[in-house]
Design a protein around this motif. Structure first.
Motif, PDB file in Angstrom:
ATOM      1  N   GLU A  90       0.829  -1.208   0.000  1.00  0.00           N
ATOM      2  CA  GLU A  90       0.000   0.000   0.000  1.00  0.00           C
ATOM      3  C   GLU A  90       0.861   1.255   0.000  1.00  0.00           C
ATOM      4  O   GLU A  90       0.592   2.203  -0.742  1.00  0.00           O
ATOM      5  CB  GLU A  90      -0.930   0.009   1.219  1.00  0.00           C
ATOM      6  CG  GLU A  90      -2.024  -1.031   1.176  1.00  0.00           C
ATOM      7  CD  GLU A  90      -2.760  -1.184   2.504  1.00  0.00           C
ATOM      8  OE1 GLU A  90      -3.936  -1.601   2.449  1.00  0.00           O
ATOM      9  OE2 GLU A  90      -2.171  -0.907   3.574  1.00  0.00           O
ATOM     10  N   LEU A  91       1.910   1.249   0.841  1.00  0.00           N
ATOM     11  CA  LEU A  91       2.796   2.411   0.895  1.00  0.00           C
ATOM     12  C   LEU A  91       3.505   2.602  -0.441  1.00  0.00           C
ATOM     13  O   LEU A  91       3.634   3.722  -0.922  1.00  0.00           O
ATOM     14  CB  LEU A  91       3.821   2.265   2.026  1.00  0.00           C
ATOM     15  CG  LEU A  91       4.841   3.402   2.139  1.00  0.00           C
ATOM     16  CD1 LEU A  91       4.145   4.749   2.331  1.00  0.00           C
ATOM     17  CD2 LEU A  91       5.813   3.130   3.274  1.00  0.00           C
ATOM     18  N   ALA A  92       3.942   1.507  -1.039  1.00  0.00           N
ATOM     19  CA  ALA A  92       4.614   1.592  -2.335  1.00  0.00           C
ATOM     20  C   ALA A  92       3.690   2.202  -3.383  1.00  0.00           C
ATOM     21  O   ALA A  92       4.099   3.077  -4.152  1.00  0.00           O
ATOM     22  CB  ALA A  92       5.081   0.204  -2.764  1.00  0.00           C
ATOM     23  N   PHE A  93       2.444   1.772  -3.412  1.00  0.00           N
ATOM     24  CA  PHE A  93       1.468   2.305  -4.360  1.00  0.00           C
ATOM     25  C   PHE A  93       1.237   3.792  -4.116  1.00  0.00           C
ATOM     26  O   PHE A  93       1.256   4.598  -5.061  1.00  0.00           O
ATOM     27  CB  PHE A  93       0.142   1.536  -4.272  1.00  0.00           C
ATOM     28  CG  PHE A  93      -0.888   2.019  -5.242  1.00  0.00           C
ATOM     29  CD1 PHE A  93      -0.849   1.626  -6.572  1.00  0.00           C
ATOM     30  CD2 PHE A  93      -1.894   2.888  -4.837  1.00  0.00           C
ATOM     31  CE1 PHE A  93      -1.799   2.080  -7.480  1.00  0.00           C
ATOM     32  CE2 PHE A  93      -2.839   3.353  -5.730  1.00  0.00           C
ATOM     33  CZ  PHE A  93      -2.789   2.954  -7.063  1.00  0.00           C
TER      34      PHE A  93
ATOM     35  N   ASN B 296       4.399   5.758  -5.150  1.00  0.00           N
ATOM     36  CA  ASN B 296       4.910   5.528  -6.504  1.00  0.00           C
ATOM     37  C   ASN B 296       6.340   4.964  -6.463  1.00  0.00           C
ATOM     38  O   ASN B 296       7.226   5.420  -7.178  1.00  0.00           O
ATOM     39  CB  ASN B 296       4.840   6.809  -7.342  1.00  0.00           C
ATOM     40  CG  ASN B 296       4.926   6.521  -8.816  1.00  0.00           C
ATOM     41  OD1 ASN B 296       4.551   5.443  -9.266  1.00  0.00           O
ATOM     42  ND2 ASN B 296       5.419   7.485  -9.577  1.00  0.00           N
ATOM     43  N   VAL B 297       6.541   3.990  -5.572  1.00  0.00           N
ATOM     44  CA  VAL B 297       7.825   3.321  -5.386  1.00  0.00           C
ATOM     45  C   VAL B 297       7.554   1.825  -5.423  1.00  0.00           C
ATOM     46  O   VAL B 297       6.477   1.379  -5.016  1.00  0.00           O
ATOM     47  CB  VAL B 297       8.446   3.714  -4.017  1.00  0.00           C
ATOM     48  CG1 VAL B 297       9.724   2.967  -3.745  1.00  0.00           C
ATOM     49  CG2 VAL B 297       8.677   5.210  -3.947  1.00  0.00           C
TER      50      VAL B 297
ATOM     51  N   ILE C  36      10.708  -0.516  -0.907  1.00  0.00           N
ATOM     52  CA  ILE C  36      10.255  -0.198   0.455  1.00  0.00           C
ATOM     53  C   ILE C  36      10.856  -1.210   1.426  1.00  0.00           C
ATOM     54  O   ILE C  36      11.391  -0.849   2.474  1.00  0.00           O
ATOM     55  CB  ILE C  36       8.708  -0.197   0.558  1.00  0.00           C
ATOM     56  CG1 ILE C  36       8.084   0.875  -0.336  1.00  0.00           C
ATOM     57  CG2 ILE C  36       8.249  -0.052   2.006  1.00  0.00           C
ATOM     58  CD1 ILE C  36       8.295   2.298   0.110  1.00  0.00           C
ATOM     59  N   SER C  37      10.800  -2.470   1.078  1.00  0.00           N
ATOM     60  CA  SER C  37      11.357  -3.532   1.915  1.00  0.00           C
ATOM     61  C   SER C  37      12.858  -3.335   2.113  1.00  0.00           C
ATOM     62  O   SER C  37      13.368  -3.458   3.234  1.00  0.00           O
ATOM     63  CB  SER C  37      11.085  -4.894   1.284  1.00  0.00           C
ATOM     64  OG  SER C  37      11.769  -5.916   1.982  1.00  0.00           O
TER      65      SER C  37
ATOM     66  N   HIS D 167       5.120  11.481   1.714  1.00  0.00           N
ATOM     67  CA  HIS D 167       3.804  11.888   1.200  1.00  0.00           C
ATOM     68  C   HIS D 167       2.821  10.727   1.303  1.00  0.00           C
ATOM     69  O   HIS D 167       1.665  10.916   1.698  1.00  0.00           O
ATOM     70  CB  HIS D 167       3.921  12.367  -0.249  1.00  0.00           C
ATOM     71  CG  HIS D 167       2.609  12.726  -0.860  1.00  0.00           C
ATOM     72  ND1 HIS D 167       1.964  13.908  -0.589  1.00  0.00           N
ATOM     73  CD2 HIS D 167       1.806  12.042  -1.711  1.00  0.00           C
ATOM     74  CE1 HIS D 167       0.827  13.947  -1.250  1.00  0.00           C
ATOM     75  NE2 HIS D 167       0.710  12.813  -1.948  1.00  0.00           N
ATOM     76  N   GLY D 168       3.280   9.526   0.963  1.00  0.00           N
ATOM     77  CA  GLY D 168       2.418   8.341   1.060  1.00  0.00           C
ATOM     78  C   GLY D 168       1.994   8.037   2.480  1.00  0.00           C
ATOM     79  O   GLY D 168       0.932   7.463   2.718  1.00  0.00           O
ATOM     80  N   LEU D 169       2.829   8.430   3.443  1.00  0.00           N
ATOM     81  CA  LEU D 169       2.500   8.218   4.858  1.00  0.00           C
ATOM     82  C   LEU D 169       1.740   9.398   5.462  1.00  0.00           C
ATOM     83  O   LEU D 169       1.242   9.308   6.586  1.00  0.00           O
ATOM     84  CB  LEU D 169       3.788   7.994   5.675  1.00  0.00           C
ATOM     85  CG  LEU D 169       4.494   6.669   5.453  1.00  0.00           C
ATOM     86  CD1 LEU D 169       5.866   6.690   6.149  1.00  0.00           C
ATOM     87  CD2 LEU D 169       3.651   5.525   5.991  1.00  0.00           C
ATOM     88  N   GLY D 170       1.700  10.503   4.737  1.00  0.00           N
ATOM     89  CA  GLY D 170       1.033  11.701   5.257  1.00  0.00           C
ATOM     90  C   GLY D 170       1.853  12.411   6.311  1.00  0.00           C
ATOM     91  O   GLY D 170       1.298  13.003   7.238  1.00  0.00           O
ATOM     92  N   ILE D 171       3.192  12.337   6.166  1.00  0.00           N
ATOM     93  CA  ILE D 171       4.085  13.007   7.119  1.00  0.00           C
ATOM     94  C   ILE D 171       5.091  13.857   6.348  1.00  0.00           C
ATOM     95  O   ILE D 171       5.151  13.809   5.127  1.00  0.00           O
ATOM     96  CB  ILE D 171       4.858  11.985   8.004  1.00  0.00           C
ATOM     97  CG1 ILE D 171       5.766  11.105   7.136  1.00  0.00           C
ATOM     98  CG2 ILE D 171       3.890  11.148   8.824  1.00  0.00           C
ATOM     99  CD1 ILE D 171       6.739  10.252   7.923  1.00  0.00           C
ATOM    100  N   THR D 172       5.902  14.618   7.079  1.00  0.00           N
ATOM    101  CA  THR D 172       6.953  15.426   6.466  1.00  0.00           C
ATOM    102  C   THR D 172       8.301  14.715   6.616  1.00  0.00           C
ATOM    103  O   THR D 172       8.435  13.780   7.418  1.00  0.00           O
ATOM    104  CB  THR D 172       7.051  16.804   7.139  1.00  0.00           C
ATOM    105  OG1 THR D 172       7.443  16.622   8.506  1.00  0.00           O
ATOM    106  CG2 THR D 172       5.723  17.562   7.071  1.00  0.00           C
TER     107      THR D 172
END
Length: 109
Positions: A36-39, A42-43, A48-49, A68-73
């Motif tokens: 999900e994070l990869a999607f 866009n990685v 990610i692993s 951005h995918g996690l909603g953090i800075t």
């Protein structure tokens, strides 16, 4: 592997491992799978692993996409990582490409 290369790799691994552990914790807190994070980022999920295991060395742009995918800075990603590295004493790589020197051909007039 010589001692200098081993020391450089050990130091690099400490930083990469710390970033990977922090990323994994944030991903789990966000209740996202690696896929999900990869999607969302866009990685590729294998990247990610690799980051989470401290094997990969992602660019700042890739880390920004993941954040951005996690909603953090980016600041939040590095917030609890308190490591610094001493510069390594390895030689800088030089450009080994040598242009082929050809004799100048006389111009036809």
């Amino acid at each position: 592997m010589n001692a200098a290369a081993s020391q450089q790799s050990d130091t690099k691994n400490k930083v990469s491992i710390a970033v990977g552990k922090r990323l994994k914790k944030l991903r789990i807190d966000a209740e996202k799978t690696q896929e999900e994070l990869a999607f969302d980022s866009n990685v590729d999920k294998t990247f990610i692993s690799a980051i989470e295991r401290g094997v990969a060395n992602p660019s700042v742009l890739t880390l920004a996409n993941i954040c951005h995918g996690l909603g953090i800075t980016l600041e939040e990603l590095f917030q609890s990582i308190a490591l610094s590295m001493k510069p390594t004493e390895t030689q800088r790589r030089s450009n080994m490409a040598q242009p082929e020197l050809k004799p100048k051909r006389p111009r036809l007039r």
